[in-house]
Design a protein around this motif. Structure first.
Motif, PDB file in Angstrom:
ATOM      1  N   SER A  33      84.804-114.602 -12.022  1.00 42.10           N
ATOM      2  CA  SER A  33      84.660-113.280 -11.517  1.00 42.10           C
ATOM      3  C   SER A  33      83.901-113.240 -13.141  1.00 42.10           C
ATOM      4  CB  SER A  33      84.942-111.896 -11.857  1.00 42.10           C
ATOM      5  OG  SER A  33      85.952-112.465  -9.983  1.00 42.10           O
ATOM      6  N   ALA A  34      83.083-112.714 -13.162  1.00 43.19           N
ATOM      7  CA  ALA A  34      81.727-112.612 -14.448  1.00 43.19           C
ATOM      8  C   ALA A  34      81.643-110.951 -14.769  1.00 43.19           C
ATOM      9  CB  ALA A  34      80.528-113.539 -14.325  1.00 43.19           C
ATOM     10  N   HIS A  35      81.790-110.422 -15.387  1.00 45.25           N
ATOM     11  CA  HIS A  35      81.857-109.152 -15.773  1.00 45.25           C
ATOM     12  C   HIS A  35      80.741-109.180 -16.677  1.00 45.25           C
ATOM     13  CE1 HIS A  35      85.440-107.594 -13.370  1.00 45.25           C
ATOM     14  NE2 HIS A  35      85.922-108.633 -14.167  1.00 45.25           N
ATOM     15  N   ARG A  36      79.843-109.861 -18.106  1.00 40.28           N
ATOM     16  CA  ARG A  36      78.900-110.200 -18.726  1.00 40.28           C
ATOM     17  C   ARG A  36      78.238-111.516 -17.705  1.00 40.28           C
ATOM     18  NH1 ARG A  36      82.502-109.589 -22.687  1.00 40.28           N
ATOM     19  NH2 ARG A  36      82.148-111.894 -23.292  1.00 40.28           N
ATOM     20  N   ALA A  37      77.499-111.546 -18.391  1.00 43.92           N
ATOM     21  CA  ALA A  37      75.758-112.435 -18.258  1.00 43.92           C
ATOM     22  C   ALA A  37      76.961-113.829 -18.905  1.00 43.92           C
ATOM     23  CB  ALA A  37      75.181-112.345 -18.591  1.00 43.92           C
ATOM     24  N   ALA A  39      82.146-107.104  -9.857  1.00 43.92           N
ATOM     25  CA  ALA A  39      82.044-108.596 -10.699  1.00 43.92           C
ATOM     26  C   ALA A  39      81.006-109.192  -9.826  1.00 43.92           C
ATOM     27  CB  ALA A  39      83.256-109.219 -11.731  1.00 43.92           C
ATOM     28  N   LEU A  40      80.270-109.677 -10.899  1.00 40.74           N
ATOM     29  CA  LEU A  40      79.790-111.360 -10.164  1.00 40.74           C
ATOM     30  C   LEU A  40      80.668-112.474  -9.048  1.00 40.74           C
ATOM     31  CD1 LEU A  40      76.592-111.756 -13.054  1.00 40.74           C
ATOM     32  CD2 LEU A  40      76.888-109.708 -10.907  1.00 40.74           C
ATOM     33  N   ASP A  42      78.726-113.600  -5.095  1.00 38.04           N
ATOM     34  CA  ASP A  42      78.387-112.456  -4.215  1.00 38.04           C
ATOM     35  C   ASP A  42      78.662-110.758  -4.998  1.00 38.04           C
ATOM     36  OD1 ASP A  42      79.091-110.247  -2.164  1.00 38.04           O
ATOM     37  OD2 ASP A  42      81.535-110.698  -2.603  1.00 38.04           O
ATOM     38  N   LEU A  43      77.404-110.158  -5.239  1.00 40.16           N
ATOM     39  CA  LEU A  43      77.350-109.646  -6.463  1.00 40.16           C
ATOM     40  C   LEU A  43      78.100-108.254  -5.619  1.00 40.16           C
ATOM     41  CD1 LEU A  43      73.281-110.350  -6.281  1.00 40.16           C
ATOM     42  CD2 LEU A  43      75.194-110.735  -8.190  1.00 40.16           C
ATOM     43  N   TYR A  89      71.548-110.396 -14.708  1.00 43.03           N
ATOM     44  CA  TYR A  89      71.866-111.710 -14.241  1.00 43.03           C
ATOM     45  C   TYR A  89      70.610-112.277 -12.670  1.00 43.03           C
ATOM     46  CZ  TYR A  89      73.101-114.839 -10.148  1.00 43.03           C
ATOM     47  OH  TYR A  89      73.488-116.010  -9.381  1.00 43.03           O
ATOM     48  N   LEU A  90      69.971-111.034 -12.306  1.00 49.38           N
ATOM     49  CA  LEU A  90      68.451-111.863 -10.981  1.00 49.38           C
ATOM     50  C   LEU A  90      67.304-111.904 -12.127  1.00 49.38           C
ATOM     51  CD1 LEU A  90      68.912-108.381  -8.047  1.00 49.38           C
ATOM     52  CD2 LEU A  90      69.680-110.762  -7.870  1.00 49.38           C
ATOM     53  N   SER A  91      67.380-111.254 -13.259  1.00 50.65           N
ATOM     54  CA  SER A  91      65.881-112.151 -14.311  1.00 50.65           C
ATOM     55  C   SER A  91      65.900-112.956 -14.732  1.00 50.65           C
ATOM     56  CB  SER A  91      65.541-110.183 -14.832  1.00 50.65           C
ATOM     57  OG  SER A  91      66.969-110.534 -15.588  1.00 50.65           O
TER      58      SER A  91
END
Ligand code: GTP
Ligand code: MG
Length: 201
Positions: A14-18, A64-65, A78-79, A102-104
């Motif tokens: 799980s990513a909480h930051r890029a 998170a991501l 899963d966003l 993340y998306l960009s």
């Protein structure tokens, strides 16, 4: 075509930051939509795994991501769902920033599956995100969820309205995929669309 055979599907991190995302390498698909729209349920359904991704009737349970490695070949992400009270302005702040960055910026993001509850219409947040994704040159697959909750007549009405709202983004009625976790409607069609974007033959 049918859904591919899922040999392995595992939770990674799980990513909480890029900078906590896995190193970019394998192509990935991200699942985006309002809280409670059915993102986690849809991922479980695509994978034929009942409980790989945690689902809940309480909105906002994904913060998170969340990265899942599928067949050692692709990532599914899963966003976090955007929320009830959120307006576009707030989407740009707080944890919304994480999703937008993340998306960009994510190089290996091959496609975004954008979920919309089949009973609702795209609101300001959805329109904002569609515009944002197209500005970033992202490929977006529009999905209408909880298809089992609508009668045939309601469906065609809802589809026309959703397509009308997204027409400015070049979306046509035939681009939408109706999806239901209960009847599995749309599962094969969505897999086809995702695999094409993931560069699979
Ligand atoms: P967040 O993690 O909060 O962003 O929500 P989410 O988008 O991941 O939604 P989740 O998959 O947790 O589903 C929310 C609720 O909708 C759960 O109670 C699911 O059982 C229900 N649900 C999801 N998909 C379907 C569907 O296809 N049909 C029906 N009838 N209910 C569904
Ligand atoms: Mg979820």
């Amino acid at each position: 075509m049918a859904s591919p055979k899922i040999l392995t599907a595992e939770y990674c991190l799980s990513a909480h930051r890029a900078d906590q995302c896995p190193p970019a390498g394998l192509p990935e698909v991200a699942f985006l939509g309002r809280s409670n729209v059915g993102k986690s349920t849809l991922i479980n359904t695509l994978l034929g795994r009942r409980k790989l991704v945690r689902t809940s009737s309480h909105p906002g349970c994904t913060r998170a991501l969340n990265f899942f490695l599928i067949n050692q070949r692709w990532y599914f992400v899963d966003l976090p769902g955007f929320g009830y009270a959120a307006v576009p302005k707030e989407l740009k702040a707080g944890w919304g920033r994480l999703v937008l960055d993340y998306l960009s910026q994510r190089e290996s993001l091959a496609a975004v599956v954008f979920l919309q509850d089949g009973r609702r219409q795209p609101a300001d947040e959805e329109l904002f995100l569609w515009e944002f994704l197209l500005e970033q040159g992202r490929r977006v697959i529009p999905v209408l969820t909880k298809a089992d909750k609508l009668k045939q007549g309601e469906r065609s009405r809802q589809l026309q309205r959703a397509a009308g709202a997204l027409a400015p983004f070049g979306v046509t009625p035939s681009d939408f995929i109706w999806f239901s976790a209960s009847t599995l409607e749309g599962k094969d069609r969505l897999w086809d669309r995702m695999l094409a974007n993931l560069g699979e033959p």
